[in-house]
Design an enzyme around this catalytic site. Structure first.
Site, short mmCIF file in Angstrom:
data_model
loop_
_atom_site.label_atom_id
_atom_site.label_comp_id
_atom_site.label_asym_id
_atom_site.label_seq_id
_atom_site.Cartn_x
_atom_site.Cartn_y
_atom_site.Cartn_z
N ARG A 368 0.84 -1.21 0.00
CA ARG A 368 0.00 0.00 0.00
C ARG A 368 0.87 1.25 0.00
NH1 ARG A 368 -2.12 3.16 4.39
NH2 ARG A 368 -3.90 4.42 3.67
N SER A 380 -6.80 2.83 0.15
CA SER A 380 -6.95 2.42 1.54
C SER A 380 -6.87 0.90 1.65
CB SER A 380 -8.29 2.90 2.10
OG SER A 380 -9.36 2.21 1.47
N SER A 471 -18.24 -5.08 4.92
CA SER A 471 -18.50 -4.14 6.01
C SER A 471 -17.23 -4.01 6.84
CB SER A 471 -19.66 -4.63 6.89
OG SER A 471 -19.89 -3.74 7.96
N ASN A 472 -16.70 -2.80 6.95
CA ASN A 472 -15.41 -2.56 7.60
C ASN A 472 -15.58 -1.62 8.78
OD1 ASN A 472 -12.76 -1.97 8.32
ND2 ASN A 472 -12.03 -1.83 6.21
N GLY A 496 -12.05 -6.34 10.40
CA GLY A 496 -11.63 -5.71 11.64
C GLY A 496 -10.38 -4.86 11.46
N HIS A 523 -26.61 -20.27 4.95
CA HIS A 523 -26.36 -21.72 4.83
C HIS A 523 -27.24 -22.38 3.78
CE1 HIS A 523 -24.34 -25.26 5.93
NE2 HIS A 523 -24.21 -25.04 7.22
N ASP A 527 -22.13 -23.57 1.90
CA ASP A 527 -21.78 -24.55 2.93
C ASP A 527 -20.49 -24.15 3.64
OD1 ASP A 527 -24.00 -26.16 2.36
OD2 ASP A 527 -22.91 -27.18 0.75
#
Length: 550
Positions: A368, A380, A471-472, A496, A523, A527
């Site tokens: 980066r 980013s 989603s961060n 995370g 599900h 799987d």
């Protein structure tokens, strides 16, 4: 001819309203669009504007009194006109129990009839026969069930062109314009700014000047006025004492300059506005003044009569702590309603399971830094994750899928939804065909989406069509979390923060930078082994980011 003014329904859950303040008095001239009163609903204090014209002949409820929906609150007409017949016709029938039951049965029957058939007298009246165009609340997004009028750009009586934006409508995701699609005069406006209407409900009517659209509107009305009248009677009986108390409070601070919302919050908290110092122009009290106001604590009663008595009884006097219970309630926004509905449907319909993996981000951090030395747009870590996810999905199409009830859709394209926090909730604009775009391209697109989201300028084309969502929350210092799947996607990735932790390399414990990823899967379509294989590929791409550039 005299006309009654009824208590409007200003929210979808409102059953009655409280007259916070009258802005007109009996005898005053009222024009269409004039502010007549401030009404407290179950969600907010809102301005009530008249859509009728005439002299104010009668005011029913006093300030501070509660009134049922559709009950008469005022009468407009010509000066000196007799309006008593209108009030008599609207009076509830409560003379005997039998008549009450008969009235309720008649109301129930008429309501059922109204839901299936139109009144015989007006059956021939149509928009075409009147030469008018009915404008309904449009479906502005795939998840929209109702819209809120943010503002009207025209008022009744104005001349409208077919391409004019007559109103701004707040949907669950953005504020968008509603076009008239007809030339003529704005004859009717169905709701005020701030009010909600269901999709396909009438919000306005455009046509030749002077056209009477009352027969057309009567077809949409219901025969529930007796019920409303009974509710009004019951409300007065059940809340007689509280209303009297509230009226005294209103009268005490009625002359204090305050916004409607500030006045409502103060009333809910039992705060006298005379005790608050306003911070707005002219000393006007606004919401923040009420919320930050701390009442002066009253002196606590003495706990012990004397030191001697305390010594004799050998008791310990505890100090008295005076506190205040307080809270703030706000109306649920259109966006929040949709988030609650859609995520509830996803969580309780799709069987979720989660897989977590740790990523060594050393090489990604080095890459980066080198990329940003030459890239036209700063990249980013989230941009790198989006690119890596898109590439991994091409190798694992089973994760890039969605449940369709009797079939499963395997998407060959990779449209990555990027979850973004905004003031009212959450939006998920889509980076389309992300696997074929460069990191700089993805970065520029995400930044543009973020600006549009904060300004509520996203369009349906920006948020529809995702096949997978990222989603961060790493930028908020969250180490690890799980997300609810953004239907109809079959999976979602939770990212995370990069943590500096001890790691084992070549048999030695050394400092390392580790990021945890959690994959939430439906599900029904993904799987456990399939999700694990996808994470293995994603891990390899992020730990060797040069493969993203190949």
């Amino acid at each position: 001819m005299a006309e009654v003014v009824r208590m409007p329904k200003m929210s979808d859950t409102m059953t009655e309203g409280v007259i916070a303040k009258w802005h007109k008095q009996v005898g005053d001239k009222v024009n269409s669009g004039d502010l007549v009163a401030e009404i407290e609903t179950d969600k907010a204090t809102m301005d009530f504007e008249s859509y009728q014209e005439g002299t104010l002949l009668y005011i029913g409820p006093k300030e501070g009194e509660a009134v049922a929906i559709d009950a008469v609150i005022a009468v407009l007409g010509e000066p000196g006109e007799d309006f008593q017949a209108l009030l008599s016709a609207d009076a509830p029938k409560t003379s005997a129990t039998e008549k009450e039951n008969e009235t309720k049965e008649e109301v129930s029957t008429s309501s059922e009839d109204a839901s299936t058939t139109k009144p015989t007298a007006d059956a021939s009246v149509t928009a075409e026969s009147l030469g008018v165009t009915v404008i309904t609340m449009p479906l502005l997004s795939d998840t929209m069930t109702e819209g809120v009028i943010a503002q009207w750009n025209f008022k009744v009586g104005d001349t409208i062109k077919s391409d004019d934006a007559i109103a701004d409508v707040e949907t669950d995701k953005a504020t968008m314009e509603v076009t008239a699609y007809a030339d003529g005069t704005l004859l009717y406006v169905g709701l005020e700014a701030g009010q909600a209407a269901k999709v396909n409900d009438i919000i306005a009517i455009v046509g030749p000047a002077g056209t009477d659209v009352t027969p057309l509107l009567n077809q949409k009305s219901t025969a529930a006025q007796p019920v409303a009248a009974e509710s009004k009677q019951e409300s007065k009986t059940e809340t007689a004492a509280p209303v009297a108390t509230e009226s005294a409070t209103v009268a005490d601070d009625a002359r204090v300059k305050a916004s409607p919302l500030a006045r409502k919050i103060a009333k809910d908290k039992g705060i006298n506005l005379n005790d608050i110092k306003g911070s707005a122009d002219g000393g006007r009290i606004v919401k923040k003044d009420v919320e930050s106001f701390v009442p002066t604590a009253k002196a606590a009663p003495a706990q012990a009569s004397s030191p001697a008595a305390a010594t004799e009884t050998k008791t310990i006097s505890l100090p008295t702590y005076v506190g205040e219970e307080k809270y703030t309630e706000v109306a649920v926004s259109q966006m929040r309603k949709t988030i609650a509905r859609r995520l509830g449907e996803s969580l309780f319909t799709a069987p979720h399971f989660y897989l977590t993996v740790s990523i060594d981000m050393e090489n990604a951090m080095i890459a980066r830094t080198q990329i940003n030395e030459v890239a036209p747009v700063k990249v980013s870590f989230n941009d790198i994750v989006v690119k890596a996810v898109a590439v991994a999905l091409k190798k694992h199409p089973a994760v890039n899928s969605s449940w369709k009830g009797d079939k499963i859709r395997f998407n060959e394209h990779t449209n990555i939804g990027v979850a973004m926090a905004v003031e009212d909730g959450l939006l998920v604009p889509v980076v389309r065909f992300a696997d074929g775009k460069s990191l700089s391209h993805i970065s520029a697109e995400v930044k543009d989406f973020a600006q549009k989201a904060k300004a509520k300028k996203l369009t349906p084309a920006d948020w529809e069509g995702s096949t997978f969502t990222v989603s961060n929350l790493g930028m908020f210092g969250i180490d690890e979390f799980t997300s609810i799947i953004n239907s109809p996607d079959g999976a979602i990735l939770s990212v995370g923060a990069i943590q500096q932790v001890p790691v084992v390399k070549n048999g030695a414990v050394v400092p390392g930078n580790v990021m945890k990823l959690s994959l939430g899967c439906d599900h029904r379509v993904v799987d456990g082994a399939t999700g694990a294989q996808f994470l293995q590929t994603l891990k390899a791409l992020l730990e060797n980011p040069v493969r993203l550039l190949a």
